[in-house]
Each structure stands twice: as structure tokens, then as C-alpha cells.
Design a protein around this motif. Structure first.
Motif, PDB file in Angstrom:
ATOM      1  N   MET A  95       0.847  -1.200   0.000  1.00 20.67           N
ATOM      2  CA  MET A  95       0.000   0.000   0.000  1.00 20.67           C
ATOM      3  C   MET A  95       0.879   1.246   0.000  1.00 20.67           C
ATOM      4  O   MET A  95       1.824   1.343   0.773  1.00 20.67           O
ATOM      5  N   SER A  96       0.582   2.182  -0.877  1.00 22.25           N
ATOM      6  CA  SER A  96       1.339   3.430  -0.945  1.00 22.25           C
ATOM      7  C   SER A  96       1.114   4.259   0.308  1.00 22.25           C
ATOM      8  O   SER A  96       0.018   4.279   0.875  1.00 22.25           O
ATOM      9  N   ARG A  97       2.155   4.973   0.739  1.00 23.33           N
ATOM     10  CA  ARG A  97       2.039   5.789   1.949  1.00 23.33           C
ATOM     11  C   ARG A  97       1.240   7.057   1.690  1.00 23.33           C
ATOM     12  O   ARG A  97       0.565   7.568   2.569  1.00 23.33           O
ATOM     13  N   VAL A  98       1.349   7.618   0.481  1.00 23.45           N
ATOM     14  CA  VAL A  98       0.557   8.796   0.112  1.00 23.45           C
ATOM     15  C   VAL A  98      -0.282   8.436  -1.111  1.00 23.45           C
ATOM     16  O   VAL A  98       0.240   7.995  -2.124  1.00 23.45           O
ATOM     17  N   ARG A  99      -1.592   8.618  -0.965  1.00 21.06           N
ATOM     18  CA  ARG A  99      -2.500   8.356  -2.081  1.00 21.06           C
ATOM     19  C   ARG A  99      -3.401   9.572  -2.294  1.00 21.06           C
ATOM     20  O   ARG A  99      -4.104   9.981  -1.376  1.00 21.06           O
ATOM     21  N   VAL A 100      -3.344  10.122  -3.468  1.00 16.33           N
ATOM     22  CA  VAL A 100      -4.189  11.255  -3.829  1.00 16.33           C
ATOM     23  C   VAL A 100      -5.251  10.751  -4.801  1.00 16.33           C
ATOM     24  O   VAL A 100      -4.926  10.110  -5.808  1.00 16.33           O
ATOM     25  N   ARG A 101      -6.512  11.035  -4.508  1.00 17.09           N
ATOM     26  CA  ARG A 101      -7.594  10.510  -5.315  1.00 17.09           C
ATOM     27  C   ARG A 101      -8.571  11.621  -5.717  1.00 17.09           C
ATOM     28  O   ARG A 101      -9.187  12.261  -4.877  1.00 17.09           O
ATOM     29  N   ASN A 102      -8.660  11.852  -7.031  1.00 17.15           N
ATOM     30  CA  ASN A 102      -9.656  12.767  -7.615  1.00 17.15           C
ATOM     31  C   ASN A 102      -9.653  14.134  -6.934  1.00 17.15           C
ATOM     32  O   ASN A 102     -10.713  14.728  -6.701  1.00 17.15           O
ATOM     33  N   LEU A 103      -8.484  14.636  -6.654  1.00 16.97           N
ATOM     34  CA  LEU A 103      -8.355  15.881  -5.908  1.00 16.97           C
ATOM     35  C   LEU A 103      -8.647  17.080  -6.824  1.00 16.97           C
ATOM     36  O   LEU A 103      -8.094  17.191  -7.924  1.00 16.97           O
ATOM     37  N   THR A 104      -9.515  17.954  -6.349  1.00 15.70           N
ATOM     38  CA  THR A 104      -9.947  19.112  -7.136  1.00 15.70           C
ATOM     39  C   THR A 104     -10.018  20.343  -6.251  1.00 15.70           C
ATOM     40  O   THR A 104     -10.460  20.266  -5.100  1.00 15.70           O
ATOM     41  N   ASP A 137      -0.086   8.074  -6.613  1.00 18.21           N
ATOM     42  CA  ASP A 137       0.442   7.443  -5.402  1.00 18.21           C
ATOM     43  C   ASP A 137       1.920   7.781  -5.276  1.00 18.21           C
ATOM     44  O   ASP A 137       2.611   7.950  -6.284  1.00 18.21           O
ATOM     45  N   VAL A 138       2.413   7.850  -4.044  1.00 16.89           N
ATOM     46  CA  VAL A 138       3.841   8.042  -3.797  1.00 16.89           C
ATOM     47  C   VAL A 138       4.298   6.963  -2.817  1.00 16.89           C
ATOM     48  O   VAL A 138       3.661   6.737  -1.788  1.00 16.89           O
ATOM     49  N   GLU A 139       5.404   6.321  -3.154  1.00 16.25           N
ATOM     50  CA  GLU A 139       5.898   5.200  -2.367  1.00 16.25           C
ATOM     51  C   GLU A 139       6.968   5.646  -1.371  1.00 16.25           C
ATOM     52  O   GLU A 139       7.556   6.723  -1.502  1.00 16.25           O
ATOM     53  N   ASP A 140       7.235   4.798  -0.396  1.00 21.01           N
ATOM     54  CA  ASP A 140       8.323   5.035   0.553  1.00 21.01           C
ATOM     55  C   ASP A 140       9.643   5.237  -0.180  1.00 21.01           C
ATOM     56  O   ASP A 140       9.955   4.517  -1.133  1.00 21.01           O
ATOM     57  N   GLY A 141      10.434   6.204   0.276  1.00 22.95           N
ATOM     58  CA  GLY A 141      11.761   6.415  -0.285  1.00 22.95           C
ATOM     59  C   GLY A 141      11.780   7.046  -1.657  1.00 22.95           C
ATOM     60  O   GLY A 141      12.831   7.115  -2.295  1.00 22.95           O
ATOM     61  N   GLU A 142      10.647   7.542  -2.131  1.00 29.32           N
ATOM     62  CA  GLU A 142      10.559   8.082  -3.484  1.00 29.32           C
ATOM     63  C   GLU A 142      10.608   9.609  -3.470  1.00 29.32           C
ATOM     64  O   GLU A 142      10.006  10.259  -2.625  1.00 29.32           O
ATOM     65  N   ILE A 143      11.355  10.165  -4.430  1.00 26.96           N
ATOM     66  CA  ILE A 143      11.259  11.600  -4.709  1.00 26.96           C
ATOM     67  C   ILE A 143      10.304  11.751  -5.878  1.00 26.96           C
ATOM     68  O   ILE A 143      10.615  11.383  -7.014  1.00 26.96           O
ATOM     69  N   PHE A 144       9.119  12.256  -5.583  1.00 25.26           N
ATOM     70  CA  PHE A 144       8.061  12.423  -6.581  1.00 25.26           C
ATOM     71  C   PHE A 144       7.995  13.901  -6.937  1.00 25.26           C
ATOM     72  O   PHE A 144       7.698  14.737  -6.078  1.00 25.26           O
ATOM     73  N   VAL A 145       8.317  14.233  -8.170  1.00 25.70           N
ATOM     74  CA  VAL A 145       8.384  15.629  -8.592  1.00 25.70           C
ATOM     75  C   VAL A 145       7.095  16.025  -9.301  1.00 25.70           C
ATOM     76  O   VAL A 145       6.633  15.325 -10.209  1.00 25.70           O
ATOM     77  N   ILE A 146       6.530  17.143  -8.858  1.00 31.27           N
ATOM     78  CA  ILE A 146       5.375  17.731  -9.545  1.00 31.27           C
ATOM     79  C   ILE A 146       5.877  18.991 -10.230  1.00 31.27           C
ATOM     80  O   ILE A 146       6.400  19.891  -9.576  1.00 31.27           O
ATOM     81  N   MET A 147       5.746  19.044 -11.551  1.00 36.20           N
ATOM     82  CA  MET A 147       6.316  20.186 -12.245  1.00 36.20           C
ATOM     83  C   MET A 147       5.351  20.722 -13.286  1.00 36.20           C
ATOM     84  O   MET A 147       4.414  20.070 -13.721  1.00 36.20           O
ATOM     85  N   GLY A 148       5.598  21.963 -13.659  1.00 33.83           N
ATOM     86  CA  GLY A 148       4.799  22.634 -14.672  1.00 33.83           C
ATOM     87  C   GLY A 148       5.158  24.105 -14.691  1.00 33.83           C
ATOM     88  O   GLY A 148       5.906  24.592 -13.839  1.00 33.83           O
ATOM     89  N   LEU A 149       4.616  24.797 -15.663  1.00 34.12           N
ATOM     90  CA  LEU A 149       4.871  26.229 -15.778  1.00 34.12           C
ATOM     91  C   LEU A 149       4.049  26.995 -14.747  1.00 34.12           C
ATOM     92  O   LEU A 149       3.207  26.432 -14.054  1.00 34.12           O
TER      93      LEU A 149
END
Length: 405
Positions: free
Chosen positions: A1-10, A49-61
Motif C-alpha cells: 500500500m502506498s504511503r501517500v494516495r491522492v484521489r480525484n483531488l480538485t 500514489d507516492v511510495e516510501d523512499g521516493e522523490i516524486f516531482v510535480i512540475m509545470g509552468l
């Protein structure tokens, strides 16, 4: 199971929320929605989803929604709809007291402007998160000093922020977040105010620290090169929506749409693509079960003049040329007696930019090895040139000693 789960976020800013969401579904632009409803769509229907030990990058202009998204994760901004789960707890449904506890113990945020207290020493700044949690002085000092030591700052613990460079101040901010021993770090444009050299150093520091602490890091940036350098995976946003999620290699080699393709077209792929991305199947001979006649027959069929020699476990034993195979057959030698054992090996994770000099000076293909030092493919000169010129199809050279597949 992922430690961070984002679902249909608005998140829609403004009063006519439902009308704005309907217009989003109809494919209307942010500008059209703003003009007709007065509402601004910050984030729309985002899931990941973001897993343990992961660097998850959110990028955009600018205006893509990335900073809004990261603030929705710890509810600095209230979502219009959707859920954020940390472990199994839905942050979007927490009471104020529960949310305060999560921010103190599970989620820490590192901002662009450092947020250091000018009248507190480096050590006192690093202790701050623990102090507001009520941790005793001895314990918080010990944890803060460990975090500073990990960041190479322990010798500066009695100095004040104004005595440090911008990069060192940012290291203190990072150390403070780490000292709090939170599971998750949210980093919003944390390095963007730094000059390029310091910024690169901070990226190195972050990667080195992550090797030690293995946190979940959600990192916001507008810089694609930064995202590619530090991210295990990248979510590329536009107008509040995620266009694609994947590794840097996946996004560069298989863009999901024209926007992603255009966004990434100026990236130097040689600094992102690896040997595994450009390798070809290796033509081999098994030294334990096959002899020179089989080797020569295989060379004739494949129209090559060299094979790589392996054993049953795919351990690389050397290279076998046509001349050596003929010698072995004529003089009744074993293949192992005529092998050239000086085959250049590279890791599957070796960057194309680092491979270029090796392949340029090598008379044979480069043997690509996995983490268990087993042969998984070869890199030929044409594939490297193709990757460096962004022409990855149909560029493999037919050279006399190359293995082409």
C-alpha cells in the motif's frame, strides 16, 4: 500500500464551483472558465500514489497548479473535492486538531524563502519543529545535531542565519525538516531562488540525504532539468491537470501528448537516457555448451564478425571474433582458450553522456550489465550517436566488429 494516495483531488477558487467544473468537463480553458464564472480552476481530478523512499516531482509552468496541489496535500488549502490519504488516514476529513498533529509529526514543508528565524542559532532553528511538539531539550538537541551532521552543518550550529550563504541557509531549512523526523517532506520550489551552482549542490545534497533517510519527498519545480535530475518519477501538470506521470526516461521517450512532447523537446536526452534505454540484444555464444562451429554458423546467419561469450548464468567471459573461432576449430581448442577477455562493461544505469567517450574508443560494443553483473544487452556506437542527436531510430551502424540485432 502506498504511503501517500491522492484521489480525484480538485480545487476551484471562487463561488460558482459546480458551473466551473462542468465547463472543465466540456474542455473549456482556464481563461474561458474565469471569464464566464469568475472561478479559477487550480487543480482538477488529480490522482497519484507516492511510495516510501521516493522523490516524486510535480512540475509545470507558472499557473499549472503545482503549488496549489502540494498545499492541498497538507490542507494548507482546503480541497473542493477528492481525498488525500497518508497511510490510511484521509487528510481531507480530519478535524483541526488531527490535522495539526499530522503537520507536526508526519508532514513537513520546506519553502523557497527558507523560513529561518534570524534571532535563533542554526541549532535552535533545527530544533524548532521538535520544540513545538513538546520534545525535551536533550532529545531535541540530539536529533537536531544529527540532522545538521547529515547535512554537513554541525560545525555551524552556533552561528546565525545571516552568517550563512543562501545555500547553507537552505540546508538548515532542510535539516530542520529532517530533524522533525517526519515521514513526508513537501518541498515547494525549494531551490529556485538559489544561483545555478548552489542549486546543483543542493540537488546533490538532497539526493545524498535521501540515500540515508529514505523519506517520501514531494518536490515542486518549474525546471524540467531539475525534475529529471532528482525525481524518481515526475508528474507534469498543465492548467490544473496532470498530463503524464512517469520516470524521466518514460516521459522523454514516450510523451503522452503533444504538450508533453513540446515541453520536453529542448532537453539534452544524453543526460537522462541510460544504457538500458538504448541497448540492443546481445548476440552470444555459451562457452559451456557451444563450440566454434556453432559460433561461426551464428556469425554467418547474423552477418556479424563477433559474439560475446557467456556461461549459463549470463556471466560475461569475453568476446569471440570470427578469426578466433576459426583458430579454435582448426587447432581443436576450446572457445575459452581463444577469447578476448578485455570487454568494456557498463552498468545499465550509465548515462548516455558518460558512455560516449567509452564507445568512441572501444573497438567492440559495450556490454551492458545488470545489478547482478549479468549481461543484458550491448550498446553500439550508432545507438549512442542517435541518442545524443535525438534520432533514436534507425541509427545503429553496421560495423565489422559490431554486434547488430
Amino acid at each position: 500500500m502506498s504511503r501517500v494516495r491522492v484521489r480525484n483531488l480538485t480545487k476551484v477558487f471562487g463561488k460558482r464551483t459546480q458551473q466551473a467544473l462542468e465547463m472543465v468537463k466540456e474542455g473549456k480553458s482556464k481563461q474561458e472558465i474565469l471569464e464566464q464564472t469568475g472561478a479559477t480552476v487550480g487543480v482538477h481530478n488529480v490522482s497519484f500514489d507516492v511510495e516510501d523512499g521516493e522523490i516524486f516531482v510535480i512540475m509545470g509552468l507558472s499557473g499549472s497548479g503545482k503549488s496549489t496541489l502540494v498545499r492541498l496535500i497538507n490542507r494548507l488549502i482546503e480541497p473542493t473535492s477528492g481525498s488525500v490519504y497518508i497511510n490510511e488516514d484521509d487528510v481531507s476529513k480530519m478535524s483541526k486538531d488531527e490535522l495539526r498533529q499530522v503537520r507536526r509529526t508526519k508532514v513537513n514543508m520546506v519553502f523557497q524563502n527558507f523560513g529561518l528565524f534570524p534571532k535563533r542559532t542554526v541549532l535552535e532553528n533545527a530544533e524548532y519543529g521538535l520544540e513545538i511538539r513538546g520534545v525535551g531539550k536533550k532529545e531535541r538537541q540530539q536529533k537536531a545535531e544529527q540532522a545538521l551532521d547529515n547535512s554537513g552543518l554541525l560545525s555551524y550550529k552556533d552561528q546565525y542565519p545571516e552568517q550563512l550563504s543562501g545555500g547553507m541557509q537552505q540546508r538548515v531549512g532542510l535539516a530542520r525538516a529532517l530533524a522533525n523526523d517526519s515521514e513526508i517532506l513537501l518541498m515547494d520550489e525549494a531551490f529556485s531562488a538559489l544561483d545555478p551552482l548552489i542549486r546543483r549542490d543542493m540537488q546533490d545534497d538532497l539526493l545524498e540525504l535521501q540515500e540515508k533517510v529514505q523519506k517520501i519527498i514531494i518536490f515542486i519545480t518549474h525546471d524540467l532539468n531539475e525534475a529529471l535530475r532528482i525525481g524518481n518519477r515526475i508528474a507534469l501538470m498543465r492548467d490544473g491537470k496532470i498530463m503524464q506521470i512517469g520516470t524521466g526516461e518514460e516521459i522523454l521517450t514516450n510523451p503522452a501528448n503533444d504538450f508533453v512532447r513540446e515541453f520536453t523537446e529542448d532537453v539534452d536526452r544524453s543526460k537522462v537516457l541510460t544504457a538500458e534505454n538504448i541497448m540492443e540484444p546481445a548476440l552470444t555464444i555459451n562457452v559451456e555448451t557451444e563450440g566454434p562451429n556453432v559460433a561461426l554458423q551464428r556469425m554467418r546467419k547474423e552477418e556479424v564478425s563477433m559474439l560475446l561469450a557467456v556461461d549459463r548464468k549470463r556471466d560475461l567471459k569475453g568476446s569471440l571474433t570470427a578469426e578466433s573461432a576459426l583458430d579454435a576449430r582448426k587447432n581443436e581448442k576450446k572457445i575459452t582458450e581463444v577469447l578476448d577477455k578485455n570487454v568494456q562493461k557498463i552498468s545499465k544505469d550509465a548515462l548516455v553522456t558518460d558512455i560516449f567517450d567509452l564507445i568512441y574508443n572501444s573497438p567492440t560494443p559495450l556490454a551492458v550489465m545488470n545489478e547482478n553483473d549479468r549481461l543484458i544487452g550491448v550498446v553500439v556506437r550508432g545507438s549512442v550517436i542517435g541518442a545524443m542527436t535525438d534520432k533514436t531510430e534507425g541509427t545503429a551502424e553496421k560495423e565489422g566488429v559490431n554486434i547488430d540485432a
